[in-house]
Design a protein around this motif. Structure first.
Motif, mmCIF file in Angstrom:
data_model
loop_
_atom_site.group_PDB
_atom_site.id
_atom_site.type_symbol
_atom_site.label_atom_id
_atom_site.label_comp_id
_atom_site.label_asym_id
_atom_site.label_seq_id
_atom_site.Cartn_x
_atom_site.Cartn_y
_atom_site.Cartn_z
ATOM 1 N N ALA A 117 0.846 -1.193 0.000
ATOM 2 C CA ALA A 117 0.000 0.000 0.000
ATOM 3 C C ALA A 117 0.883 1.246 0.000
ATOM 4 O O ALA A 117 1.847 1.328 0.768
ATOM 5 C CB ALA A 117 -0.910 0.001 1.223
ATOM 6 N N PRO A 118 0.602 2.219 -0.847
ATOM 7 C CA PRO A 118 1.434 3.421 -0.904
ATOM 8 C C PRO A 118 1.253 4.282 0.342
ATOM 9 O O PRO A 118 0.193 4.280 0.969
ATOM 10 C CB PRO A 118 0.930 4.144 -2.155
ATOM 11 C CG PRO A 118 -0.470 3.662 -2.338
ATOM 12 C CD PRO A 118 -0.488 2.247 -1.845
ATOM 13 N N ASN A 119 2.304 5.009 0.691
ATOM 14 C CA ASN A 119 2.280 5.920 1.828
ATOM 15 C C ASN A 119 3.011 7.193 1.428
ATOM 16 O O ASN A 119 4.237 7.200 1.301
ATOM 17 C CB ASN A 119 2.941 5.271 3.052
ATOM 18 C CG ASN A 119 2.812 6.120 4.308
ATOM 19 O OD1 ASN A 119 2.708 7.332 4.256
ATOM 20 N ND2 ASN A 119 2.810 5.474 5.458
ATOM 21 N N VAL A 120 2.274 8.257 1.211
ATOM 22 C CA VAL A 120 2.851 9.522 0.749
ATOM 23 C C VAL A 120 3.798 10.101 1.792
ATOM 24 O O VAL A 120 4.822 10.714 1.464
ATOM 25 C CB VAL A 120 1.740 10.534 0.426
ATOM 26 C CG1 VAL A 120 2.327 11.864 -0.033
ATOM 27 C CG2 VAL A 120 0.810 9.970 -0.642
ATOM 28 N N TRP A 121 3.480 9.912 3.083
ATOM 29 C CA TRP A 121 4.211 10.574 4.153
ATOM 30 C C TRP A 121 5.485 9.844 4.544
ATOM 31 O O TRP A 121 6.400 10.461 5.111
ATOM 32 C CB TRP A 121 3.310 10.719 5.377
ATOM 33 C CG TRP A 121 1.994 11.353 5.069
ATOM 34 C CD1 TRP A 121 0.777 10.733 5.020
ATOM 35 C CD2 TRP A 121 1.764 12.724 4.718
ATOM 36 N NE1 TRP A 121 -0.202 11.640 4.673
ATOM 37 C CE2 TRP A 121 0.370 12.863 4.486
ATOM 38 C CE3 TRP A 121 2.583 13.835 4.593
ATOM 39 C CZ2 TRP A 121 -0.211 14.073 4.132
ATOM 40 C CZ3 TRP A 121 2.017 15.045 4.236
ATOM 41 C CH2 TRP A 121 0.640 15.164 4.010
ATOM 42 N N ALA A 122 5.554 8.540 4.287
ATOM 43 C CA ALA A 122 6.693 7.742 4.761
ATOM 44 C C ALA A 122 8.051 8.268 4.284
ATOM 45 O O ALA A 122 8.980 8.406 5.091
ATOM 46 C CB ALA A 122 6.511 6.278 4.364
ATOM 47 N N PRO A 123 8.238 8.585 2.982
ATOM 48 C CA PRO A 123 9.560 9.082 2.551
ATOM 49 C C PRO A 123 9.939 10.388 3.239
ATOM 50 O O PRO A 123 11.121 10.632 3.489
ATOM 51 C CB PRO A 123 9.381 9.285 1.037
ATOM 52 C CG PRO A 123 8.216 8.437 0.665
ATOM 53 C CD PRO A 123 7.302 8.468 1.845
ATOM 54 N N LEU A 124 8.952 11.224 3.539
ATOM 55 C CA LEU A 124 9.225 12.495 4.209
ATOM 56 C C LEU A 124 9.637 12.249 5.662
ATOM 57 O O LEU A 124 10.605 12.835 6.160
ATOM 58 C CB LEU A 124 7.984 13.387 4.148
ATOM 59 C CG LEU A 124 7.431 13.649 2.739
ATOM 60 C CD1 LEU A 124 6.081 14.336 2.805
ATOM 61 C CD2 LEU A 124 8.406 14.490 1.919
#
Length: 266
Positions: A117-124
């Motif tokens: 599942a994608p997570n927009v916040w994780a890389p940040l």
């Protein structure tokens, strides 16, 4: 600017001065070919007209990517048609969004979706960006000069918003409809938070005391090899996809050595 001693190159080529710019989100727009040549090598159809805006359609014609430098405010416009369970979506990115960050989104369009599942916040979060909850959910860079926000101004009124600023004011912004596929937004946020610097040629470094630069001497052949390696990777991925879809058995290609990256700082 940080400067170090430059090496002496051979007589066949003259080195060109470039700068490694940090943070990358303040590096300026950059060379559009970083995005467009990858799309072309990935099988996107180039519909651009001489002297006009750039236009690329995905192989299945569900996504159109455009860059218009002529009509204010200009910049990137990316639209996805409704397909199956995916609603229509679009994204608008201003001209000074670094091409490396634009490519975080557009490169992802050429790749199969991950099973996770994608997570927009994780890389940040992984790069130390600070999250804040309120009416809007916002992640801010450690230097507080870039942000990503899920902006909700009212019922049914929401969008994704990202941007960067220097002491001179807002440098760029990017807006995405709430229907934008999250794996594309994750590709964007991953490139945005990437700590690797962006390379810019002499004369193309934005004037700002918020950036750090390192002068490097680059041979034209080295620069060409790095660019070609990116194009070759896109072609190989496109070939693999087409082969899998055609049902023909795949063969294993003989590995090739990748061109090394030699950097000389000054």
């Amino acid at each position: 600017m940080k400067k170090k001693q430059r090496q002496t190159w051979g007589p066949d080529q003259q080195p060109q001065q470039h700068y490694l710019v940090e943070p990358r989100y303040l590096a300026g727009g950059g060379d559009l070919r970083h995005v467009t040549e990858f799309l072309r090598a990935s099988g996107f159809k180039d519909l651009s007209r001489p002297g006009g805006p750039l236009v690329f359609d995905s192989p299945d014609r569900t996504v159109r990517i455009g860059y218009d430098p002529f009509t204010p405010p200009g910049g990137w416009a990316i639209r996805g048609h409704a397909t199956g369970h995916q609603e229509a979506w679009h994204a608008v990115l201003s001209p000074q969004v670094p091409v490396e960050i634009v490519a975080g989104l557009t490169d992802t369009l050429t790749k199969p979706r991950s099973a996770h599942a994608p997570n927009v916040w994780a890389p940040l979060h992984e790069q130390g960006w600070e999250a804040a909850r309120g009416q809007h959910f916002t992640a801010t860079s450690p230097a507080r000069d870039a942000f990503v926000q899920f902006h909700q101004s009212g019922p049914g009124e929401a969008h994704w918003w990202a941007g960067a600023r220097t002491e001179h004011g807002q440098t760029w912004d990017a807006r995405f409809t709430p229907t934008t596929p999250l794996h594309l937004l994750q590709g964007f946020s991953t490139a945005l938070a990437d700590p690797q610097p962006a390379m810019r040629p002499l004369g193309h470094v934005p004037p700002s005391n918020r950036i750090r630069t390192t002068s490097v001497s680059v041979l034209p052949s080295e620069l060409g090899a790095w660019q070609q390696a990116r194009i070759n990777a896109a072609r190989a991925a496109a070939w693999a996809r087409n082969t899998a879809q055609s049902g023909w058995p795949r063969t294993t290609a003989r590995p090739h050595a990748h061109a090394g990256r030699t950097r000389t700082r000054r």
